[in-house]
Design a protein around this motif. Sequence first.
Motif, PDB file in Angstrom:
ATOM      1  N   VAL A  10       0.850  -1.188   0.000  1.00 27.55           N
ATOM      2  CA  VAL A  10       0.000   0.000   0.000  1.00 27.55           C
ATOM      3  C   VAL A  10       0.888   1.242   0.000  1.00 27.55           C
ATOM      4  O   VAL A  10       1.847   1.338   0.777  1.00 27.55           O
ATOM      5  CB  VAL A  10      -0.938   0.003   1.232  1.00 27.55           C
ATOM      6  CG1 VAL A  10      -1.766   1.279   1.285  1.00 27.55           C
ATOM      7  CG2 VAL A  10      -1.841  -1.227   1.205  1.00 27.55           C
ATOM      8  N   ARG A  11       0.562   2.168  -0.880  1.00 26.50           N
ATOM      9  CA  ARG A  11       1.316   3.410  -1.002  1.00 26.50           C
ATOM     10  C   ARG A  11       1.335   4.143   0.345  1.00 26.50           C
ATOM     11  O   ARG A  11       0.330   4.192   1.043  1.00 26.50           O
ATOM     12  CB  ARG A  11       0.652   4.276  -2.081  1.00 26.50           C
ATOM     13  CG  ARG A  11       1.485   5.410  -2.588  1.00 26.50           C
ATOM     14  CD  ARG A  11       0.821   6.064  -3.788  1.00 26.50           C
ATOM     15  NE  ARG A  11       0.619   5.177  -4.917  1.00 26.50           N
ATOM     16  CZ  ARG A  11       1.552   4.788  -5.785  1.00 26.50           C
ATOM     17  NH1 ARG A  11       2.791   5.207  -5.626  1.00 26.50           N
ATOM     18  NH2 ARG A  11       1.266   3.991  -6.787  1.00 26.50           N
ATOM     19  N   GLU A  12       2.477   4.676   0.723  1.00 28.12           N
ATOM     20  CA  GLU A  12       2.654   5.370   2.002  1.00 28.12           C
ATOM     21  C   GLU A  12       1.582   6.435   2.234  1.00 28.12           C
ATOM     22  O   GLU A  12       1.035   6.547   3.330  1.00 28.12           O
ATOM     23  CB  GLU A  12       4.052   6.008   2.061  1.00 28.12           C
ATOM     24  CG  GLU A  12       4.389   6.653   3.378  1.00 28.12           C
ATOM     25  CD  GLU A  12       4.683   5.649   4.480  1.00 28.12           C
ATOM     26  OE1 GLU A  12       4.327   5.924   5.633  1.00 28.12           O
ATOM     27  OE2 GLU A  12       5.263   4.585   4.189  1.00 28.12           O
ATOM     28  N   THR A  13       1.263   7.183   1.201  1.00 27.11           N
ATOM     29  CA  THR A  13       0.278   8.259   1.339  1.00 27.11           C
ATOM     30  C   THR A  13      -1.152   7.743   1.482  1.00 27.11           C
ATOM     31  O   THR A  13      -2.071   8.538   1.722  1.00 27.11           O
ATOM     32  CB  THR A  13       0.357   9.224   0.134  1.00 27.11           C
ATOM     33  OG1 THR A  13       0.182   8.463  -1.072  1.00 27.11           O
ATOM     34  CG2 THR A  13       1.702   9.943   0.109  1.00 27.11           C
ATOM     35  N   TRP A  14      -1.350   6.439   1.326  1.00 34.73           N
ATOM     36  CA  TRP A  14      -2.678   5.831   1.461  1.00 34.73           C
ATOM     37  C   TRP A  14      -2.811   5.017   2.738  1.00 34.73           C
ATOM     38  O   TRP A  14      -3.847   4.393   2.970  1.00 34.73           O
ATOM     39  CB  TRP A  14      -2.972   4.944   0.241  1.00 34.73           C
ATOM     40  CG  TRP A  14      -3.492   5.741  -0.908  1.00 34.73           C
ATOM     41  CD1 TRP A  14      -2.775   6.575  -1.719  1.00 34.73           C
ATOM     42  CD2 TRP A  14      -4.833   5.794  -1.367  1.00 34.73           C
ATOM     43  NE1 TRP A  14      -3.586   7.135  -2.646  1.00 34.73           N
ATOM     44  CE2 TRP A  14      -4.869   6.662  -2.459  1.00 34.73           C
ATOM     45  CE3 TRP A  14      -6.010   5.183  -0.960  1.00 34.73           C
ATOM     46  CZ2 TRP A  14      -6.036   6.946  -3.145  1.00 34.73           C
ATOM     47  CZ3 TRP A  14      -7.176   5.456  -1.655  1.00 34.73           C
ATOM     48  CH2 TRP A  14      -7.176   6.338  -2.731  1.00 34.73           C
ATOM     49  N   ARG A  15      -1.808   5.003   3.587  1.00 32.91           N
ATOM     50  CA  ARG A  15      -1.853   4.186   4.802  1.00 32.91           C
ATOM     51  C   ARG A  15      -3.044   4.534   5.691  1.00 32.91           C
ATOM     52  O   ARG A  15      -3.607   3.659   6.333  1.00 32.91           O
ATOM     53  CB  ARG A  15      -0.566   4.317   5.604  1.00 32.91           C
ATOM     54  CG  ARG A  15       0.659   3.789   4.898  1.00 32.91           C
ATOM     55  CD  ARG A  15       0.815   2.289   5.094  1.00 32.91           C
ATOM     56  NE  ARG A  15       1.960   1.782   4.378  1.00 32.91           N
ATOM     57  CZ  ARG A  15       3.176   1.716   4.870  1.00 32.91           C
ATOM     58  NH1 ARG A  15       3.425   2.106   6.098  1.00 32.91           N
ATOM     59  NH2 ARG A  15       4.155   1.242   4.123  1.00 32.91           N
ATOM     60  N   LEU A  36      -1.405  -6.775   7.023  1.00 30.46           N
ATOM     61  CA  LEU A  36      -0.344  -6.280   7.892  1.00 30.46           C
ATOM     62  C   LEU A  36      -0.398  -4.759   7.862  1.00 30.46           C
ATOM     63  O   LEU A  36       0.353  -4.085   7.157  1.00 30.46           O
ATOM     64  CB  LEU A  36       1.015  -6.808   7.422  1.00 30.46           C
ATOM     65  CG  LEU A  36       1.097  -8.341   7.305  1.00 30.46           C
ATOM     66  CD1 LEU A  36       2.361  -8.764   6.597  1.00 30.46           C
ATOM     67  CD2 LEU A  36       0.996  -8.981   8.667  1.00 30.46           C
ATOM     68  N   VAL A  37      -1.333  -4.221   8.636  1.00 29.67           N
ATOM     69  CA  VAL A  37      -1.642  -2.797   8.611  1.00 29.67           C
ATOM     70  C   VAL A  37      -0.426  -1.947   8.959  1.00 29.67           C
ATOM     71  O   VAL A  37      -0.154  -0.934   8.304  1.00 29.67           O
ATOM     72  CB  VAL A  37      -2.814  -2.481   9.576  1.00 29.67           C
ATOM     73  CG1 VAL A  37      -3.147  -1.003   9.558  1.00 29.67           C
ATOM     74  CG2 VAL A  37      -4.032  -3.315   9.221  1.00 29.67           C
ATOM     75  N   ALA A  38       0.317  -2.335   9.981  1.00 27.30           N
ATOM     76  CA  ALA A  38       1.443  -1.528  10.462  1.00 27.30           C
ATOM     77  C   ALA A  38       2.501  -1.285   9.392  1.00 27.30           C
ATOM     78  O   ALA A  38       3.161  -0.239   9.402  1.00 27.30           O
ATOM     79  CB  ALA A  38       2.077  -2.191  11.680  1.00 27.30           C
ATOM     80  N   VAL A  39       2.656  -2.224   8.470  1.00 32.01           N
ATOM     81  CA  VAL A  39       3.668  -2.066   7.418  1.00 32.01           C
ATOM     82  C   VAL A  39       3.055  -1.805   6.047  1.00 32.01           C
ATOM     83  O   VAL A  39       3.777  -1.687   5.059  1.00 32.01           O
ATOM     84  CB  VAL A  39       4.624  -3.277   7.363  1.00 32.01           C
ATOM     85  CG1 VAL A  39       5.478  -3.331   8.609  1.00 32.01           C
ATOM     86  CG2 VAL A  39       3.866  -4.570   7.167  1.00 32.01           C
TER      87      VAL A  39
END
Length: 75
Positions: A10-15, A36-39
């Motif tokens: 998942v793109r960092e800006t979409w976390r 793996l939500v955290a990463v």
Amino acid sequence: MARIRLTVLVRETWRDRYPLVVEHCRQAGLAVERELVAVGVIAGSIEEDRVPGLARVEGVSAVEPERVNRALGDS
């Protein structure tokens, strides 16, 4: 067509919208097995011919096929 196992990044800006990306991946055909939500990673399987559509899901930065790791001496 064969199902393949893969990892979606998942793109960092979409976390902050991770659940939305997961839902859109499901709609694209991904059978989600782990989140793996955290990463920012989603693991699952999909029909091989649907991978290009999965890669175009908004918020996805990469789709990586699962790699088989074998110990030395294993066949």
